[in-house]
Design a protein around this motif. Structure first.
Motif, PDB file in Angstrom:
ATOM      1  N   TYR A  84       0.840  -1.207   0.000  1.00  0.00           N
ATOM      2  CA  TYR A  84       0.000   0.000   0.000  1.00  0.00           C
ATOM      3  C   TYR A  84       0.874   1.256   0.000  1.00  0.00           C
ATOM      4  O   TYR A  84       0.655   2.180  -0.796  1.00  0.00           O
ATOM      5  CB  TYR A  84      -0.900  -0.044   1.233  1.00  0.00           C
ATOM      6  CG  TYR A  84      -1.778   1.170   1.426  1.00  0.00           C
ATOM      7  CD1 TYR A  84      -2.941   1.333   0.679  1.00  0.00           C
ATOM      8  CD2 TYR A  84      -1.447   2.138   2.364  1.00  0.00           C
ATOM      9  CE1 TYR A  84      -3.749   2.436   0.871  1.00  0.00           C
ATOM     10  CE2 TYR A  84      -2.254   3.240   2.557  1.00  0.00           C
ATOM     11  CZ  TYR A  84      -3.398   3.390   1.804  1.00  0.00           C
ATOM     12  OH  TYR A  84      -4.192   4.493   1.994  1.00  0.00           O
ATOM     13  N   THR A  85       1.885   1.272   0.882  1.00  0.00           N
ATOM     14  CA  THR A  85       2.766   2.440   0.967  1.00  0.00           C
ATOM     15  C   THR A  85       3.457   2.682  -0.367  1.00  0.00           C
ATOM     16  O   THR A  85       3.489   3.796  -0.883  1.00  0.00           O
ATOM     17  CB  THR A  85       3.854   2.214   2.046  1.00  0.00           C
ATOM     18  OG1 THR A  85       3.205   1.845   3.243  1.00  0.00           O
ATOM     19  CG2 THR A  85       4.664   3.469   2.283  1.00  0.00           C
ATOM     20  N   ARG A  86       4.014   1.604  -0.921  1.00  0.00           N
ATOM     21  CA  ARG A  86       4.788   1.778  -2.145  1.00  0.00           C
ATOM     22  C   ARG A  86       3.911   2.090  -3.353  1.00  0.00           C
ATOM     23  O   ARG A  86       4.253   2.939  -4.174  1.00  0.00           O
ATOM     24  CB  ARG A  86       5.626   0.516  -2.411  1.00  0.00           C
ATOM     25  CG  ARG A  86       6.846   0.409  -1.498  1.00  0.00           C
ATOM     26  CD  ARG A  86       7.669   1.677  -1.603  1.00  0.00           C
ATOM     27  NE  ARG A  86       8.873   1.667  -0.823  1.00  0.00           N
ATOM     28  CZ  ARG A  86      10.061   1.275  -1.277  1.00  0.00           C
ATOM     29  NH1 ARG A  86      10.187   0.803  -2.497  1.00  0.00           N
ATOM     30  NH2 ARG A  86      11.117   1.350  -0.515  1.00  0.00           N
ATOM     31  N   ILE A 103      -3.743   9.734  -1.576  1.00  0.00           N
ATOM     32  CA  ILE A 103      -4.038   8.484  -2.274  1.00  0.00           C
ATOM     33  C   ILE A 103      -5.114   8.724  -3.331  1.00  0.00           C
ATOM     34  O   ILE A 103      -4.993   8.288  -4.469  1.00  0.00           O
ATOM     35  CB  ILE A 103      -4.572   7.431  -1.271  1.00  0.00           C
ATOM     36  CG1 ILE A 103      -3.649   7.293  -0.070  1.00  0.00           C
ATOM     37  CG2 ILE A 103      -4.851   6.110  -1.964  1.00  0.00           C
ATOM     38  CD1 ILE A 103      -2.431   6.517  -0.250  1.00  0.00           C
ATOM     39  N   SER A 136      -3.940  10.802  -6.411  1.00  0.00           N
ATOM     40  CA  SER A 136      -3.126  10.052  -7.370  1.00  0.00           C
ATOM     41  C   SER A 136      -3.986   9.077  -8.161  1.00  0.00           C
ATOM     42  O   SER A 136      -3.760   8.842  -9.343  1.00  0.00           O
ATOM     43  CB  SER A 136      -1.973   9.325  -6.660  1.00  0.00           C
ATOM     44  OG  SER A 136      -2.476   8.399  -5.741  1.00  0.00           O
ATOM     45  N   PHE A 157       0.664   3.353  -3.475  1.00  0.00           N
ATOM     46  CA  PHE A 157      -0.215   4.526  -3.465  1.00  0.00           C
ATOM     47  C   PHE A 157       0.391   5.740  -2.785  1.00  0.00           C
ATOM     48  O   PHE A 157       0.016   6.857  -3.062  1.00  0.00           O
ATOM     49  CB  PHE A 157      -1.545   4.172  -2.799  1.00  0.00           C
ATOM     50  CG  PHE A 157      -2.281   3.091  -3.526  1.00  0.00           C
ATOM     51  CD1 PHE A 157      -2.837   3.340  -4.760  1.00  0.00           C
ATOM     52  CD2 PHE A 157      -2.384   1.822  -2.997  1.00  0.00           C
ATOM     53  CE1 PHE A 157      -3.493   2.342  -5.456  1.00  0.00           C
ATOM     54  CE2 PHE A 157      -3.039   0.813  -3.679  1.00  0.00           C
ATOM     55  CZ  PHE A 157      -3.593   1.081  -4.909  1.00  0.00           C
ATOM     56  N   TRP A 158       1.303   5.507  -1.856  1.00  0.00           N
ATOM     57  CA  TRP A 158       1.829   6.624  -1.079  1.00  0.00           C
ATOM     58  C   TRP A 158       3.056   7.207  -1.769  1.00  0.00           C
ATOM     59  O   TRP A 158       3.180   8.406  -1.922  1.00  0.00           O
ATOM     60  CB  TRP A 158       2.143   6.125   0.324  1.00  0.00           C
ATOM     61  CG  TRP A 158       2.438   7.201   1.302  1.00  0.00           C
ATOM     62  CD1 TRP A 158       3.663   7.466   1.848  1.00  0.00           C
ATOM     63  CD2 TRP A 158       1.548   8.149   1.854  1.00  0.00           C
ATOM     64  NE1 TRP A 158       3.567   8.523   2.702  1.00  0.00           N
ATOM     65  CE2 TRP A 158       2.295   8.972   2.726  1.00  0.00           C
ATOM     66  CE3 TRP A 158       0.187   8.414   1.696  1.00  0.00           C
ATOM     67  CZ2 TRP A 158       1.718  10.019   3.439  1.00  0.00           C
ATOM     68  CZ3 TRP A 158      -0.372   9.452   2.403  1.00  0.00           C
ATOM     69  CH2 TRP A 158       0.377  10.243   3.258  1.00  0.00           C
ATOM     70  N   THR A 159       3.983   6.341  -2.168  1.00  0.00           N
ATOM     71  CA  THR A 159       5.185   6.852  -2.825  1.00  0.00           C
ATOM     72  C   THR A 159       5.075   6.726  -4.347  1.00  0.00           C
ATOM     73  O   THR A 159       6.037   6.966  -5.058  1.00  0.00           O
ATOM     74  CB  THR A 159       6.451   6.118  -2.341  1.00  0.00           C
ATOM     75  OG1 THR A 159       6.359   4.759  -2.743  1.00  0.00           O
ATOM     76  CG2 THR A 159       6.559   6.159  -0.832  1.00  0.00           C
ATOM     77  N   MET A 160       3.908   6.347  -4.816  1.00  0.00           N
ATOM     78  CA  MET A 160       3.596   6.307  -6.242  1.00  0.00           C
ATOM     79  C   MET A 160       4.513   5.410  -7.074  1.00  0.00           C
ATOM     80  O   MET A 160       4.843   5.727  -8.206  1.00  0.00           O
ATOM     81  CB  MET A 160       3.579   7.736  -6.806  1.00  0.00           C
ATOM     82  CG  MET A 160       2.481   8.578  -6.184  1.00  0.00           C
ATOM     83  SD  MET A 160       2.490  10.273  -6.737  1.00  0.00           S
ATOM     84  CE  MET A 160       1.939  10.108  -8.412  1.00  0.00           C
ATOM     85  N   PRO A 215       7.949  11.858  -3.784  1.00  0.00           N
ATOM     86  CA  PRO A 215       7.160  11.147  -2.773  1.00  0.00           C
ATOM     87  C   PRO A 215       7.938   9.991  -2.132  1.00  0.00           C
ATOM     88  O   PRO A 215       7.857   9.785  -0.927  1.00  0.00           O
ATOM     89  CB  PRO A 215       5.958  10.631  -3.563  1.00  0.00           C
ATOM     90  CG  PRO A 215       5.810  11.587  -4.694  1.00  0.00           C
ATOM     91  CD  PRO A 215       7.199  12.030  -5.041  1.00  0.00           C
ATOM     92  N   LEU A 216       8.704   9.254  -2.950  1.00  0.00           N
ATOM     93  CA  LEU A 216       9.437   8.092  -2.425  1.00  0.00           C
ATOM     94  C   LEU A 216      10.496   8.516  -1.410  1.00  0.00           C
ATOM     95  O   LEU A 216      10.560   7.998  -0.299  1.00  0.00           O
ATOM     96  CB  LEU A 216      10.098   7.322  -3.578  1.00  0.00           C
ATOM     97  CG  LEU A 216      10.996   6.170  -3.151  1.00  0.00           C
ATOM     98  CD1 LEU A 216      10.187   5.079  -2.473  1.00  0.00           C
ATOM     99  CD2 LEU A 216      11.749   5.597  -4.337  1.00  0.00           C
ATOM    100  N   ALA A 258      10.314   6.712  -9.585  1.00  0.00           N
ATOM    101  CA  ALA A 258       9.205   7.661  -9.606  1.00  0.00           C
ATOM    102  C   ALA A 258       9.085   8.364  -8.268  1.00  0.00           C
ATOM    103  O   ALA A 258       9.354   7.789  -7.260  1.00  0.00           O
ATOM    104  CB  ALA A 258       7.919   6.915  -9.894  1.00  0.00           C
ATOM    105  N   ASN A 262       9.018  10.227   1.787  1.00  0.00           N
ATOM    106  CA  ASN A 262       8.467   9.228   2.697  1.00  0.00           C
ATOM    107  C   ASN A 262       9.590   8.498   3.430  1.00  0.00           C
ATOM    108  O   ASN A 262       9.527   8.259   4.636  1.00  0.00           O
ATOM    109  CB  ASN A 262       7.626   8.246   1.880  1.00  0.00           C
ATOM    110  CG  ASN A 262       6.947   7.209   2.740  1.00  0.00           C
ATOM    111  OD1 ASN A 262       6.121   7.534   3.571  1.00  0.00           O
ATOM    112  ND2 ASN A 262       7.317   5.957   2.564  1.00  0.00           N
TER     113      ASN A 262
END
Lengths: 294, 458
Positions: free
Chosen positions: A253-255, B106, B109, A257-260, B421-422, B458, B425
């Motif tokens: 889920y994190t990877r 969420i 996106s 939707f959160w970090t796209m 975002p990566l 990404a 986070n």
């Protein structure tokens, strides 16, 4: 009616709508996920083909993935070892209760009618360090030194989750076994009574062997259910602290939707799918040997 | 037999019907009333229906708006929406949808991926909106600024537009700012003879005094990792991390710069001194804010977007909160005059919107004098345009923050907004891992490696 249902044409007609739905809702997304797992894609910009790089990264670079894989397997093993025997035992005990049976069944089943989010919040309060029941109780009985920040400490977060998972699902599995036990003909027990009066022996030699098919199905349900476990963890710990309670689904889920990183998240999904298949196969093989008919 | 056949066929029909009942049929009849409710709003306040209040004119088309809810600003946001719907000179009526911060990201996106971009949507700047801009989903507003130079000129500073401009084009307008500041509870401070700290040593003494009195020095929780990261970045600005971060962003520095580890080590030291509540790694953002608004923590390092909550009617801490700049760290390479800041709320328009004129009209309303004044006076927001405010009406905390900002020398953007975002986070997680016991130098060395390996991700 019987004649109609023995006609293959009718059977096909009946199955077709469901099959179509399964194809659209399950099979297509699975194939799409497998394809996506070979790409790097942020969902909005053009995707880039990577071959198996996402999978290589998962196992060689991503410590959180390895940790979540381990946590998922631990969660599955504990669920199996704790939930299965206890729910069989509860089912056997409750079945012998007579009129009070329904009351206890309802009580044990209750957690399953509550939304998991509500359960997560409820137990977050139970484990709350300052005013939570657990710590309040420990302090009240003079064991204040053992009071912990349960969900906030790496050592305990996953253990707390496991306790809640078992609490939530034992009632559900108990219902399955309870239904199966009520289907066992009374003659079996009567015949057994000629040999022994011991309830334990009846459980061991009559109930358990005849429950085997249900135990098998239930073991698969527990394993596969554990593999896709998500909501409770999301509410209670968010996978933390420091990924201590991260599981495959929460990492995915994190990877995704959160970090796209949709492709990378898809690769985690594929691993989850593969694990589910392997676990189902193992369960079926291990439990195949012992089936009884009556 | 015949009866049974009919029963079976009926059941089969019901099964098929139930399967298809889930599928929504879109009506193409223009006369059909649009009664479909807006999508769910996970978290945050319930969105107001466009039809709320005065019924929209039947011939008006829909302008879809999606934003993330900030509790203190929600009522003001809805006022602007209502005012838009009441206008006769626009051809659309707003269909509103909103979500709490996490769910909003969420959902946005997902909407972008499905190419169902709302006509108007709120965004965070820099790294957050970059993928949407490069994918061509966001409308560049430069043409609109050329048409209406007065609008562009109403903003207090050009620097507000830096983080929302890409390749020389501007893709959003800011509406409010969210600098990171330190709030403290005057009542608790006065009761223990304490004053706002100006140095880190003073802060440590305050922590010791409060902990000794059985009070939580800081309302703090890091279950939501950005909360700890925010505080760490504020501290980082006092020990040279702002310059180090600039170097990371322009490619001349790395995350192994000792300033990053120094900032997190100050957090660890504060933790060891008992500055944070018990089990803070299990306390999330909302609980952190409640802890402070209920008076159960003496200090709070947070974005100024929360300050409206402290002055709300019925708040336990109403009138008891003051704000200061997080103290200087002796010998640190930075300064308290380096501010952590961001455009708290920015508004963008979808490139494919067919109602751009109305969408821009709504943006102008959010940044217009009426709304800006209303946000400042009623929600305690720090606004972005030159508007005359009545000091008697404005949240005293806003006035104080604005005064504190007068000595501002430099602005550093929240890391998780500036980074992709990566990486953003992951940075937040690194801070959480250090608070959970990991060695800071080692953690940042690993993060550097992660950043290099994922530089093209990404």
């Amino acid at each position: 009616m019987d004649k109609m249902l023995s006609n293959k044409k009718y059977i096909c007609i009946f199955i077709l709508p469901t099959l179509a739905v399964i194809a659209v809702m399950t099979i297509y997304p699975i194939i799409d996920t497998i394809v996506n797992s070979l790409y790097r894609w942020d969902m909005v910009n053009p995707r880039k083909f990577l071959q198996f790089k996402n999978y290589a990264d998962l196992f060689s670079r991503d410590d959180v993935f390895l940790r979540s894989l381990r946590n998922t397997l631990v969660l599955m093993a504990v669920s199996l070892v704790v939930q299965l025997p206890i729910s069989v035992l509860f089912a056997a005990l409750v079945s012998g209760l007579g009129r009070a049976k329904n009351f206890f069944k309802t009580v044990f089943f209750l957690p399953n009618v509550i939304s998991t989010v509500a359960i997560g919040l409820l137990w977050s309060f139970v484990f709350q360090p300052e005013f939570g029941i657990v710590n309040s109780f420990l302090r009240a009985v003079g064991l204040g030194d053992y009071a912990k920040a349960w969900l906030g400490e790496e050592k305990y977060a996953l253990v707390c989750i496991m306790i809640v998972v078992c609490w939530q699902f034992i009632g559900y599995h108990m219902m399955l076994f309870s239904a199966a036990i009520s289907g066992i003909p009374n003659d079996m027990y009567e015949a057994c009574t000629l040999e022994t009066d011991s309830s334990l022996k009846k459980l061991r030699h009559v109930t358990l062997p005849l429950l085997m098919p249900v135990i098998k199905v239930d073991a698969v349900l527990i394993c596969v259910g554990s593999l896709r476990f998500f909501d409770l963890i999301y509410v209670m710990t968010g996978g933390g602290p420091n990924h201590a309670s991260e599981v495959l689904a929460s990492h995915m889920y994190t990877r995704a939707f959160w970090t796209m990183q949709y492709g990378y998240g898809s690769a985690i999904c594929v691993i989850m799918l593969a694990l589910s298949l392997v676990v189902t196969l193992i369960c079926n093989t291990l439990l195949r040997a012992t089936e009884y008919e009556y | 037999m015949k009866g049974k056949t009919i029963t079976v066929l009926l059941i089969a029909f019901l099964l098929v019907a139930s399967v298809f009942s889930g599928c929504q049929v879109t009506t193409t009849d223009p006369a059909a009333p649009a009664t479909e409710p807006s999508a769910s709003s996970e978290g945050g306040a319930a969105p107001a229906e466009a039809s709320e209040g005065a019924a929209p004119a039947a011939d008006k088309e829909e302008l879809t708006v999606f934003y993330w809810t900030i509790p203190a600003e929600e009522a003001e946001t809805l006022k602007v929406i209502e005012a838009f719907n009441a206008r006769d000179d626009v051809g659309t009526t707003i269909k509103l949808d909103s979500a709490g911060s996490d769910q909003y990201k969420i959902k946005l996106s997902t909407l972008m991926a499905a190419d169902e971009v709302p006509d108007v949507f709120s965004v965070q700047s820099a790294g957050f909106m970059a993928p949407y801009v490069t994918a061509g989903k966001v409308y560049a507003l430069d043409e609109e600024f050329t048409k209406d130079p007065e609008w562009r000129g109403s903003f207090v500073s050009d620097s507000l537009f830096e983080s929302i401009s890409f390749d020389g084009k501007t893709y959003a307008v800011p509406a409010t700012q969210g600098p990171g500041v330190m709030f403290y509870n005057k009542e608790i401070f006065d009761a223990h003879g304490l004053a706002a700290p100006t140095t880190y040593e003073e802060l440590k003494n305050i922590v010791a005094t409060l902990r000794g009195a059985g009070i939580n020095p800081f309302a703090f929780g890091d279950k939501t990792p950005w909360v700890g990261a925010l505080m760490c970045e504020v501290i980082g600005n006092r020990v040279g991390a702002a310059a180090a971060f600039d170097n990371v962003m322009n490619g001349t520095g790395t995350w192994e710069d000792p300033a990053f580890a120094a900032a997190t080590n100050i957090m660890v030291e504060l933790d060891q001194l008992g500055a944070f509540p018990e089990g803070y790694l299990g306390i999330d953002y909302d609980q952190t804010i409640s802890m402070f608004t209920e008076g159960k923590g003496a200090m709070l390092v947070m974005g100024a977007w929360v300050q409206g909550l402290f002055e709300e009617e019925g708040a336990a801490v109403k009138g008891k909160i003051d704000v200061c700049n997080f103290p200087a760290v002796e010998g640190g390479a930075g300064s308290p005059n380096i501010w952590l800041n961001q455009n708290q709320v920015c508004w963008s328009v979808a490139e494919k919107s067919t109602h751009k004129e109305d969408a821009v009209a709504l943006l102008k309303m959010f940044t217009g004098p009426d709304a800006q004044r209303s946000f400042a006076e009623n929600a305690g927001s720090l606004i972005v345009t030159n508007v005359q405010l009545d000091p008697a009406k404005v949240n005293p905390l806003s006035i104080k923050v604005t005064q504190l900002q007068e000595s501002m020398e430099k602005v550093s953007l929240y890391y998780d907004v500036q980074l992709s975002p990566l990486l953003g986070n992951e940075y937040n997680n690194v801070v959480q891992a250090i608070l959970a016991g990991k060695d800071a130098t080692e953690a940042f060395a690993e993060f550097q490696q992660f950043a290099v390996e994922n530089a093209d991700a990404a």
